[in-house]
Scaffold this motif. Structure first.
Motif, mmCIF file in Angstrom:
data_model
loop_
_atom_site.group_PDB
_atom_site.id
_atom_site.type_symbol
_atom_site.label_atom_id
_atom_site.label_comp_id
_atom_site.label_asym_id
_atom_site.label_seq_id
_atom_site.Cartn_x
_atom_site.Cartn_y
_atom_site.Cartn_z
ATOM 1 N N PRO A 161 -0.198 23.500 -2.618
ATOM 2 C CA PRO A 161 -0.322 22.262 -2.537
ATOM 3 C C PRO A 161 1.109 21.395 -2.152
ATOM 4 C CG PRO A 161 -0.200 22.529 -4.788
ATOM 5 C CD PRO A 161 -0.355 23.877 -4.263
ATOM 6 N N VAL A 162 1.030 20.332 -1.342
ATOM 7 C CA VAL A 162 2.060 19.420 -1.233
ATOM 8 C C VAL A 162 2.524 18.823 -2.341
ATOM 9 C CG1 VAL A 162 3.201 17.703 0.411
ATOM 10 C CG2 VAL A 162 1.504 19.310 1.386
ATOM 11 N N GLN A 163 3.474 18.859 -2.755
ATOM 12 C CA GLN A 163 4.189 17.652 -3.905
ATOM 13 C C GLN A 163 4.667 16.589 -3.379
ATOM 14 O OE1 GLN A 163 3.829 19.063 -7.044
ATOM 15 N NE2 GLN A 163 2.920 20.893 -6.055
ATOM 16 N N TYR A 164 4.334 15.593 -3.696
ATOM 17 C CA TYR A 164 4.699 14.008 -3.478
ATOM 18 C C TYR A 164 5.548 13.678 -4.798
ATOM 19 C CZ TYR A 164 1.643 14.550 0.504
ATOM 20 O OH TYR A 164 1.183 15.017 1.862
ATOM 21 N N VAL A 165 6.455 12.892 -4.328
ATOM 22 C CA VAL A 165 7.396 12.229 -5.362
ATOM 23 C C VAL A 165 7.393 10.930 -5.040
ATOM 24 C CG1 VAL A 165 8.334 14.501 -6.169
ATOM 25 C CG2 VAL A 165 9.610 12.892 -4.206
ATOM 26 N N THR A 166 7.882 10.276 -6.039
ATOM 27 C CA THR A 166 8.572 8.594 -5.682
ATOM 28 C C THR A 166 9.532 8.332 -6.704
ATOM 29 O OG1 THR A 166 7.504 6.484 -5.428
ATOM 30 C CG2 THR A 166 6.461 7.694 -7.183
ATOM 31 N N VAL A 167 9.815 7.053 -6.909
ATOM 32 C CA VAL A 167 10.862 6.532 -8.017
ATOM 33 C C VAL A 167 9.821 5.675 -9.098
ATOM 34 C CG1 VAL A 167 12.894 6.438 -6.346
ATOM 35 C CG2 VAL A 167 11.306 4.624 -6.212
ATOM 36 N N GLU A 190 -3.807 4.415 -4.680
ATOM 37 C CA GLU A 190 -4.872 5.044 -4.182
ATOM 38 C C GLU A 190 -4.806 5.598 -2.992
ATOM 39 O OE1 GLU A 190 -7.620 5.401 -6.200
ATOM 40 O OE2 GLU A 190 -6.319 4.454 -7.822
ATOM 41 N N ASN A 191 -3.970 4.932 -2.186
ATOM 42 C CA ASN A 191 -3.649 5.439 -0.681
ATOM 43 C C ASN A 191 -2.239 5.356 -0.411
ATOM 44 O OD1 ASN A 191 -4.189 6.577 2.037
ATOM 45 N ND2 ASN A 191 -4.351 4.355 2.674
ATOM 46 N N PRO A 192 -1.255 6.074 -1.233
ATOM 47 C CA PRO A 192 -0.159 6.160 -0.913
ATOM 48 C C PRO A 192 0.626 6.445 0.308
ATOM 49 C CG PRO A 192 -0.133 8.016 -2.259
ATOM 50 C CD PRO A 192 -1.801 7.235 -2.314
ATOM 51 N N GLN A 193 1.625 5.744 0.825
ATOM 52 C CA GLN A 193 2.206 6.205 2.051
ATOM 53 C C GLN A 193 3.923 6.011 2.049
ATOM 54 O OE1 GLN A 193 0.704 7.417 4.792
ATOM 55 N NE2 GLN A 193 -1.355 7.153 4.041
ATOM 56 N N LEU A 194 4.674 6.205 3.152
ATOM 57 C CA LEU A 194 5.915 5.922 3.030
ATOM 58 C C LEU A 194 6.058 4.765 4.063
ATOM 59 C CD1 LEU A 194 8.887 6.536 2.501
ATOM 60 C CD2 LEU A 194 8.806 8.358 4.202
ATOM 61 N N THR A 195 6.667 3.582 3.982
ATOM 62 C CA THR A 195 6.728 2.709 4.807
ATOM 63 C C THR A 195 8.333 2.129 4.665
ATOM 64 O OG1 THR A 195 6.220 0.805 3.037
ATOM 65 C CG2 THR A 195 4.403 1.765 4.386
ATOM 66 N N VAL A 196 8.771 1.574 5.939
ATOM 67 C CA VAL A 196 10.043 1.283 6.078
ATOM 68 C C VAL A 196 10.235 -0.273 6.573
ATOM 69 C CG1 VAL A 196 12.373 1.981 7.285
ATOM 70 C CG2 VAL A 196 10.849 3.858 6.516
ATOM 71 N N VAL A 303 7.000 9.297 -1.162
ATOM 72 C CA VAL A 303 6.316 8.438 -0.954
ATOM 73 C C VAL A 303 6.676 6.910 -1.534
ATOM 74 C CG1 VAL A 303 4.226 9.703 0.097
ATOM 75 C CG2 VAL A 303 4.443 8.978 -2.458
ATOM 76 N N GLY A 304 6.430 6.062 -0.771
ATOM 77 C CA GLY A 304 7.056 4.657 -1.490
ATOM 78 C C GLY A 304 7.423 3.573 -0.294
ATOM 79 N N LYS A 305 8.319 2.660 -0.725
ATOM 80 C CA LYS A 305 8.806 1.547 0.277
ATOM 81 C C LYS A 305 10.282 1.917 0.224
ATOM 82 C CE LYS A 305 7.062 -1.813 -2.284
ATOM 83 N NZ LYS A 305 6.768 -2.900 -2.752
#
Length: 339
Positions: A161-167, A190-196, A303-305
């Motif tokens: 599985p892909v491991q996803y992390v955030t702060v 529920e639908n996390p993404q990486l945004t810039v 993933v996160g902002k």
């Protein structure tokens, strides 16, 4: 980390800066479930970044090891360098760039950002990059040649599985030039993404530029043609006094592979125009520089902002280091559990 009052002032400045291209509503694919590596290998060559008269070759290969790795084939007996914050050696002096090193002081690779940034947008979790020197090739089309090489290799899915992390919470590092970078958890768990949200402000023809977008393969491909930008003043310096320094003397920069900005106009044709305004510098900063630092988070896909204002490699890498010194990187599922 940084001066709180100065950061608040810079936040206010950024909020007043207009957004030149807002892609925040763009639909993107849900997060991948399983890890991937390449199906085949391929090689690509070009003039060296720091030794422009020499031809340098890199080879993309599949690997069973997790993460991205850099292997100096000209240094037999040296272990591959893991792409991770613990292996950052320096962010350059005269030429700003991320240098990774592991073990032997000679086992380093310079100007890795245009390569490792693709870990964030191209859907390849595990990759071995073999290099015949510590000086990767520099291409006239930014990183598009590298993307096309990855395309030739194809992908295979791995039973991991892909491991996803955030702060855990929003964190900010501020610099000494009104610059800052902030990372925050995703708004939608529920639908996390990486945004810039990335803004730059140069005292040249580049001027103020700001873009907002989700990280995805389509936009990574579009932005990959963005070249490193430099000022006409630095070009003149490199051609004169800079020739005294080894890092600059044989630099492979030319009018095709870098964007050169004078005080009031570009010295060569800028790329990535939107509504008549060249946004090449902002896309380069956001995708090929900033995301390279995010790629240095080795234990998963972040993933996160991200919010960045007038920042560069030094501050980016400082932020990633501080994430681990302060132990604020957490698995995404912990955030889901907390909510």
């Amino acid at each position: 980390m940084g001066d709180g009052d100065a950061i608040r002032t810079s936040y206010a400045e950024m909020s007043q800066q207009p957004v030149d291209w807002d892609l925040s509503d763009k639909a993107v694919e849900p997060l991948r479930k399983q890890q991937t590596t390449l199906a085949n290998s391929t090689s690509i060559s070009g003039p060296g970044t720091f030794m422009g008269k020499a031809t340098r070759t890199i080879t993309f290969e599949p690997t069973d090891m997790e993460g991205w790795w850099l292997d100096r084939t000209d240094l037999p007996g040296s272990l591959p360098i893991r792409v991770g914050i613990s292996n950052v050696w320096t962010t350059g002096q005269i030429v700003s760039n991320i240098v990774l090193r592991s073990g032997n002081p000679h086992n380093y690779v310079r100007m890795v950002e245009h390569l490792i940034s693709l870990r964030m947008g191209m859907g390849v979790d595990n990759l071995m990059v073999k290099l015949d020197s510590g000086d990767p090739p520099l291409f006239e089309r930014g990183s598009l040649d590298l993307i096309e090489a990855l395309d030739r290799c194809g992908r295979v899915t791995i039973d991991k599985p892909v491991q996803y992390v955030t702060v855990k919470e929003p964190v900010t590092v501020g610099g000494t030039y009104g610059d800052f970078v902030t990372l925050a958890p995703p708004d939608d768990l529920e639908n996390p993404q990486l945004t810039v949200d990335c803004a730059i402000n140069f005292n040249t023809a580049i001027g103020q530029q700001r873009i907002i977008f989700p990280v995805c393969e389509e936009l990574t491909r579009m932005a990959s043609v963005a070249r490193t930008n430099t000022s006409l003043t630095k070009v003149i310096y490199c051609a004169t006094l800079g020739r005294l320094f080894a890092d600059v003397r044989n630099l492979g920069y030319n009018t095709k592979n870098v964007s050169i900005a004078g005080k009031s106009k570009y010295m060569n044709e800028p790329r990535l125009l939107h509504e008549g305004k060249a946004l090449e510098a902002a896309w380069h900063r956001a995708v090929l520089d900033l995301l390279a630092a995010i790629a240095l988070i080795p234990n998963g896909q972040f993933v996160g902002k991200i919010k960045s204002y007038k920042a560069g490699h030094r501050l980016d890498c400082e932020l990633i280091k501080q994430l681990y010194l302060n132990q604020v990187v957490v698995p995404l599922e912990e955030m889901n559990g907390a909510h």
